[in-house]
Design an enzyme around this catalytic site. Structure first.
Site: not given
Lengths: 309, 339
Positions: B63, B88-89, B131, B29, B85
């Protein structure tokens, strides 16, 4: 085509009986009743085209060209199975014929198909990816993300939704508000079509149009095939959740019998010719069973191999 | 020799590998939108100028698709470098990473390869709990993945190049406070270590840790930002007469146990420092492994200094309390010397 339909049906039936006998480990998710989807879609694809499949992969894999012997050996958990005994029924596949090992998480194979589609496109081939999934998968986030990505990148992916009306025991009307799943294609800006998933010729025609479109770089298509399981969701499922009248109506539309009747009515082949085909296929299955039974089991410590390439 | 930040070193690694092998491509992204960030921390900034947007592929915010597409592309002849990014994602893509990337080779009996790289920034940076996590421990638990965590520019380039050439899925954990990202992506309180990076090509093999500082009283094993915190603590302790050896394992899977065992034969004391929560972290695994294999070299119990078992809080005073500091490490070291 009839030969393939007959093979898929009798392979699955034979597996089922051997399961009941208790001579086969694991679990099974069978596709009797849905054979026309696999055969019709895959009949004209190339070996170099890729396919992603689901927890119900046997028909897809046979129709894509995975060898009967290697699949039977895998079912018997033998060392020479298509996954060397490490995959089992739900991960059947053989990358050398384009059958990506099946992903048994609902919709989990769809993003993988996007990657294979990107790969076909980036390597400047005109190969396509057939992405099989069920009606249940269309409510997963992975479905949405994959459909959208295929559309924006114009990928050579044909999304084939085998709508057999049930996600395990839940009827589709309970979880989807729209009439046809193919309608969802519009949300991503790609064409969506409905075809009779129990009519192998109708499936083949619709699939070939979508495949041709993908091969020419015109992007993805969503193809919804209306079909029905003759079997339960998995082993030990007597389908107590299904309406008996509904079952009766669908069983009358059996794809294997329909194809046979069509051939005979149109006099495309004589009964004796079909009998010869059937006899040959049954013999192949017998041979595969005998071969698998006689094949060696993996060594227990082989479990430690292949964690990394 | 060039002096590079970690972000620049990672970018150079990607650039060299993309030049060397046309199968290599990046997806993620915001990785190189004109006028954008070049990834959340500038690593891929400007690469599309050389390689075009087909090979530096900006994706929708999807994701699951990013990770799954990397798996599918890797299995079919490409070498994707996927970018998330914030680490955590990774949880959004967990199915694709844990069930597909990590298992495809195994489930296929070794007939399928998944040569992909998954890059993920970690570390607490006053962005709150979603994050901020350090997720190395989570991923070390999954057989089939390799886990690397470069803490210098030299290592970042050498290890990433090795990751790209590896035939397996490699997860790269990069620390937000170590990138040295510039412009409006610069981090407050960043250490931004710059380092000498050779002009000629080099690769760093996995499973080889390095001694960042030699010492004789205590061995500290630390990764990413904690390497620098441990070094700071070692400076403090040196003035008090305590000599600390700092080991940076650089890769967690595979892990260089030999180097740690060699070190504790000298020091007889072992401390492990990680930013991740303490419970069942990679530090716990290292402690257990050393206890199994080399307990007899130790004169004192193994000590772990780690994030407390809480989500990362926002307020800087609380965040600084949760993430191990040099003074907390030093205090634990003093105590360890007395035990």
């Amino acid at each position: 085509m009839y030969e393939q339909l007959f093979l898929l049906r009798n392979y699955e039936d034979r597996i089922y009986y051997m399961f009941l006998e208790g001579i086969m480990p694991g679990t099974i998710h069978q596709s009797q009743g849905q054979e026309a989807c696999a055969v019709g879609v895959l009949f004209d694809v190339r070996k170099e085209d890729y396919m992603t499949s689901t927890h119900r992969p046997a028909g897809h894999c046979l129709a894509k060209g995975v060898s009967l012997e290697s699949m039977m050996c895998e079912m018997f958990a033998k060392a020479n199975g298509c996954c060397k005994g490490k995959g089992g029924a739900m991960h059947t596949g053989d990358i050398s014929v384009g059958a990506i090992p099946a992903v048994a998480i609902t919709a989990g194979g769809m993003p993988v198909a996007i990657g294979a589609g990107l790969s076909c496109k980036m390597r400047k081939t005109d190969n396509v990816v057939i992405c099989f999934f069920g009606d249940g998968a269309s409510n997963e986030g992975a479905f949405h993300e994959s459909m959208n990505a295929a559309a924006i990148w114009n990928l050579p992916v044909v999304f084939v939704c085998e709508n057999n009306l049930y996600g395990a025991s839940t009827h589709i009307n309970q979880v989807i508000k729209i009439k046809d799943l193919a309608e969802r294609a519009a949300a991503y800006g790609m064409p969506g079509y409905v075809a009779d998933g129990n009519d192998v010729l109708a499936v083949n025609k619709a699939a070939n149009e979508a495949i041709d479109r993908a091969r020419k770089g015109k992007g993805p298509t969503l193809l919804e095939l209306k079909t029905y399981r003759r079997c339960g969701h998995s082993r030990n499922d007597a389908c107590g959740y299904r309406d008996k009248q509904e079952e009766k109506e669908w069983f009358e539309k059996d794809p294997v019998a329909r194809c046979k009747n069509y051939i005979l009515q149109q006099q495309l082949a004589a009964p004796v010719e079909l009998e010869a085909i059937e006899k040959k296929v049954l013999q192949q299955i017998d041979d595969a069973v005998a071969f698998a039974k006689a094949s060696p089991s993996p060594e227990p410590q082989d479990a430690l191999l292949h964690v990394y390439a | 020799m060039a002096t590079l930040s970690i972000a620049e070193a990672l970018r150079e690694a990607i650039r060299e590998e993309m030049r060397r092998d046309e199968r290599v491509f990046c997806l993620g992204e915001d990785i190189d939108i004109e006028g954008g960030f070049g990834g959340a921390f500038t690593v891929t900034l400007g690469l599309s100028k050389e390689f075009g947007h087909e090979r530096i592929l900006d994706t929708p915010i999807s994701e699951i698709m990013i990770a799954g597409a990397a798996v599918g592309a890797a299995m079919t002849g490409m070498i994707p470098i996927a970018d998330v990014q914030y680490g955590d994602f990774l949880f959004c893509m967990m199915d694709q990473l844990a069930n597909n990337a990590a298992k495809m080779t195994y489930m296929s009996g070794g007939t399928v390869k998944v040569p992909m790289v998954m890059r993920a920034p970690v570390g607490a940076t006053t962005r709150g709990a979603q994050h901020a996590q350090s997720l190395e421990g989570f991923f070390t638990h999954i057989p089939g993945l390799k886990i690397i965590c470069p803490s210098t520019a030299y290592d970042a380039k050498g290890l990433l190049k090795t990751a790209i050439r590896d035939n397996n899925p490699v997860v790269v954990f990069e620390h937000k406070l170590l990138y040295g990202s510039k412009g409006n992506r610069a981090e407050k309180a960043a250490l931004s270590p710059v380092g000498e990076v050779p002009d000629e090509e080099y690769l760093i093999p996995f499973g080889e840790g390095v001694i960042r500082r030699e010492g004789k009283d205590i061995t500290i094993v630390a990764n990413l930002l904690m390497v620098y915190r441990a070094m700071e603590a070692a400076d403090i302790l040196e003035k008090e007469g305590i000599s600390v050896e700092v080991i940076d394992p650089r890769t967690l899977v595979p892990f260089d146990y030999e180097l740690v065992i060699h070190s504790i034969r000298k020091t007889s004391r072992l401390m492990i420092v990680e930013e991740d929560t303490k419970r069942n972290g990679w530090g716990a695994e290292v402690a257990a492994q050393i206890a199994e294999d080399a307990l007899y070299y130790l004169d004192a119990p193994i000590v772990r200094v780690a994030g407390y078992d809480v989500p990362v809080p926002f307020a800087p005073v609380m965040e600084n309390y949760v993430v191990p500091s040099a003074s907390r490490i030093a205090e634990a070291a003093r105590k360890l010397m007395k035990s």
